[in-house]
Scaffold this active site. Structure first.
Site, mmCIF file in Angstrom:
data_model
loop_
_atom_site.group_PDB
_atom_site.id
_atom_site.type_symbol
_atom_site.label_atom_id
_atom_site.label_comp_id
_atom_site.label_asym_id
_atom_site.label_seq_id
_atom_site.Cartn_x
_atom_site.Cartn_y
_atom_site.Cartn_z
ATOM 1 N N CYS A 1 -10.893 3.312 -0.293
ATOM 2 C CA CYS A 1 -9.578 3.797 0.055
ATOM 3 C C CYS A 1 -9.440 2.931 1.336
ATOM 4 O O CYS A 1 -10.104 3.155 2.232
ATOM 5 C CB CYS A 1 -9.263 5.209 0.238
ATOM 6 S SG CYS A 1 -7.360 5.507 0.820
ATOM 7 N N THR A 2 -7.986 2.412 1.329
ATOM 8 C CA THR A 2 -7.904 1.485 2.675
ATOM 9 C C THR A 2 -7.589 2.376 3.752
ATOM 10 O O THR A 2 -7.822 1.847 4.822
ATOM 11 C CB THR A 2 -6.796 0.486 2.478
ATOM 12 O OG1 THR A 2 -5.651 1.392 1.928
ATOM 13 C CG2 THR A 2 -6.877 -0.472 1.357
ATOM 14 N N HIS A 3 -7.431 3.674 3.709
ATOM 15 C CA HIS A 3 -7.294 4.583 4.845
ATOM 16 C C HIS A 3 -8.729 4.890 5.424
ATOM 17 O O HIS A 3 -8.731 5.220 6.485
ATOM 18 C CB HIS A 3 -6.668 6.002 4.412
ATOM 19 C CG HIS A 3 -5.234 5.605 4.213
ATOM 20 N ND1 HIS A 3 -4.601 5.312 3.174
ATOM 21 C CD2 HIS A 3 -4.091 5.973 5.124
ATOM 22 C CE1 HIS A 3 -3.286 5.188 3.071
ATOM 23 N NE2 HIS A 3 -2.897 5.767 4.341
ATOM 24 N N ASP B 1 0.750 -1.078 -0.032
ATOM 25 C CA ASP B 1 0.029 -0.019 0.045
ATOM 26 C C ASP B 1 0.988 1.309 -0.026
ATOM 27 O O ASP B 1 2.023 1.018 0.436
ATOM 28 C CB ASP B 1 -0.889 0.100 1.344
ATOM 29 C CG ASP B 1 -2.006 1.268 1.221
ATOM 30 O OD1 ASP B 1 -2.422 1.586 0.338
ATOM 31 O OD2 ASP B 1 -1.783 1.807 2.384
ATOM 32 N N TYR C 1 -0.562 8.312 -2.798
ATOM 33 C CA TYR C 1 -0.688 7.911 -4.027
ATOM 34 C C TYR C 1 -1.852 8.812 -4.832
ATOM 35 O O TYR C 1 -1.676 8.811 -6.061
ATOM 36 C CB TYR C 1 -0.920 6.486 -4.377
ATOM 37 C CG TYR C 1 0.265 5.572 -4.269
ATOM 38 C CD1 TYR C 1 1.549 5.994 -3.658
ATOM 39 C CD2 TYR C 1 0.334 4.402 -4.407
ATOM 40 C CE1 TYR C 1 2.707 5.428 -3.596
ATOM 41 C CE2 TYR C 1 1.431 3.404 -4.359
ATOM 42 C CZ TYR C 1 2.574 3.895 -3.881
ATOM 43 O OH TYR C 1 3.657 3.325 -3.817
ATOM 44 N N GLY C 2 -2.558 9.119 -4.212
ATOM 45 C CA GLY C 2 -4.147 9.482 -4.698
ATOM 46 C C GLY C 2 -3.862 10.555 -5.610
ATOM 47 O O GLY C 2 -4.740 11.072 -6.286
ATOM 48 N N ASN D 1 -6.174 1.125 -3.214
ATOM 49 C CA ASN D 1 -7.370 1.121 -4.322
ATOM 50 C C ASN D 1 -6.893 2.055 -5.264
ATOM 51 O O ASN D 1 -7.103 1.839 -6.334
ATOM 52 C CB ASN D 1 -8.653 1.948 -3.758
ATOM 53 C CG ASN D 1 -9.172 0.922 -2.820
ATOM 54 O OD1 ASN D 1 -10.321 0.202 -3.169
ATOM 55 N ND2 ASN D 1 -8.978 1.096 -1.436
ATOM 56 N N THR D 2 -6.010 3.146 -4.964
ATOM 57 C CA THR D 2 -5.462 3.987 -6.109
ATOM 58 C C THR D 2 -4.341 3.110 -6.821
ATOM 59 O O THR D 2 -4.654 3.099 -8.106
ATOM 60 C CB THR D 2 -4.500 4.910 -5.527
ATOM 61 O OG1 THR D 2 -5.373 5.732 -4.633
ATOM 62 C CG2 THR D 2 -4.124 5.958 -6.445
#
Length: 280
Positions: free
Chosen positions: A194-196, A13, A45-46, A77-78
């Protein structure tokens, strides 16, 4: 086909958010050996271009291949939206799983009306990865999305609840919810793309209300990993697998923030600092 495989599963990630996927995988497959790579030097990364994200993802994969991984989980996800196809094309012999398809399938299973909202980073939204994945499963779904890249910073800094966080969440989600509040297009399901974002689940739920189901792809991704390894006869025969942590910057900070996403204690001494930028 081999009936067992003790090689580790690799996950990566941009930062700590993917630890939610690691956590779910650890619970689903406690006997598996796991290696987690957080590219903390380049988070988030987004806001990056697809070209840069794909390069970062390729570097992360090459770094993990040094550990002879048997499966890669793109726990971002990004990165999954921008780079999954490229990674699969470049490494056809390696089983690579992203978080988007499992998340989309979970949303389709949960929605009652077919009205689905997706919140993600700007890059994921622009790639329309979730929209495409959901519509492939439910062609008549009404999918709306919103970029919420600021949520990554909130999660990384530990700002998960409170009036200020809820105000930011409300402002960010106004286009998805306030605009449609009295219409038939009001979403009944919201994908945390998004995993955050699961770190902000309480604040998000307060803003959107109990009638909206929140979908987190971590558990569904872990279920896919388990099924794929089982079907291929590649489960580790052991009963207590190890977990190894790699980061590209700030091991101490990583260990400090990790408990917001991962249920086991991580000491800074357990986190290895590596340089992946020379992997091209």
């Amino acid at each position: 086909m081999s009936q067992s495989d003790s090689r580790p599963i690799g996950l990566f990630d941009s930062g700590v958010g993917g630890l939610s996927v690691l956590n779910a995988t650890r619970l689903a497959l406690p006997g598996e050996n796991l290696i987690y790579l957080g590219d903390t030097a380049r988070v988030p990364y987004g806001t990056k271009s697809s070209l840069s994200i794909t390069r970062y993802a390729e570097q992360a994969l090459k770094a993990l291949l040094r550990y002879d991984i048997k499966t890669l989980v793109v726990a971002c996800n990004t990165a999954a939206a921008a780079a999954l196809d490229a990674l699969q094309a470049s490494y056809p012999e390696l089983h690579i799983i992203g978080v988007i398809d499992p998340g989309a399938r979970a949303a389709v299973n949960v929605t009652r009306t077919g009205k689905i909202g997706v919140i993600a980073t700007e890059s994921t939204v622009n790639n329309q990865a979730y929209q495409k994945a959901i519509l492939s499963l439910m062609p008549d779904a009404n999918v709306k999305s919103a970029g919420c890249s600021l949520f990554v910073a909130l999660a990384e800094e530990g700002w998960h609840e409170g009036e200020l966080v809820e105000a930011i969440v409300k402002r960010s989600l106004s286009g998805l919810f306030d605009h449609y509040r009295d219409s038939d297009d009001y979403p009944d399901t919201l994908v945390l793309g998004c995993t955050h974002f699961p770190a902000l689940k309480t604040a998000i739920s307060r803003v959107v209300g109990d009638s909206v189901s929140l979908v987190d792809s971590a558990v569904t991704t872990a279920a896919v990993v388990k099924k794929q390894l089982t079907d291929r006869g590649m489960l580790n025969p052991g009963s207590d697998g190890y977990v190894r942590f790699l980061v590209t910057d700030g091991p101490e900070r990583f260990a400090r923030v990790a408990p917001r996403f991962y249920s086991e204690t991580i000491e800074a001494e357990q986190v290895e600092l590596i340089d992946i930028q020379h992997f091209v």
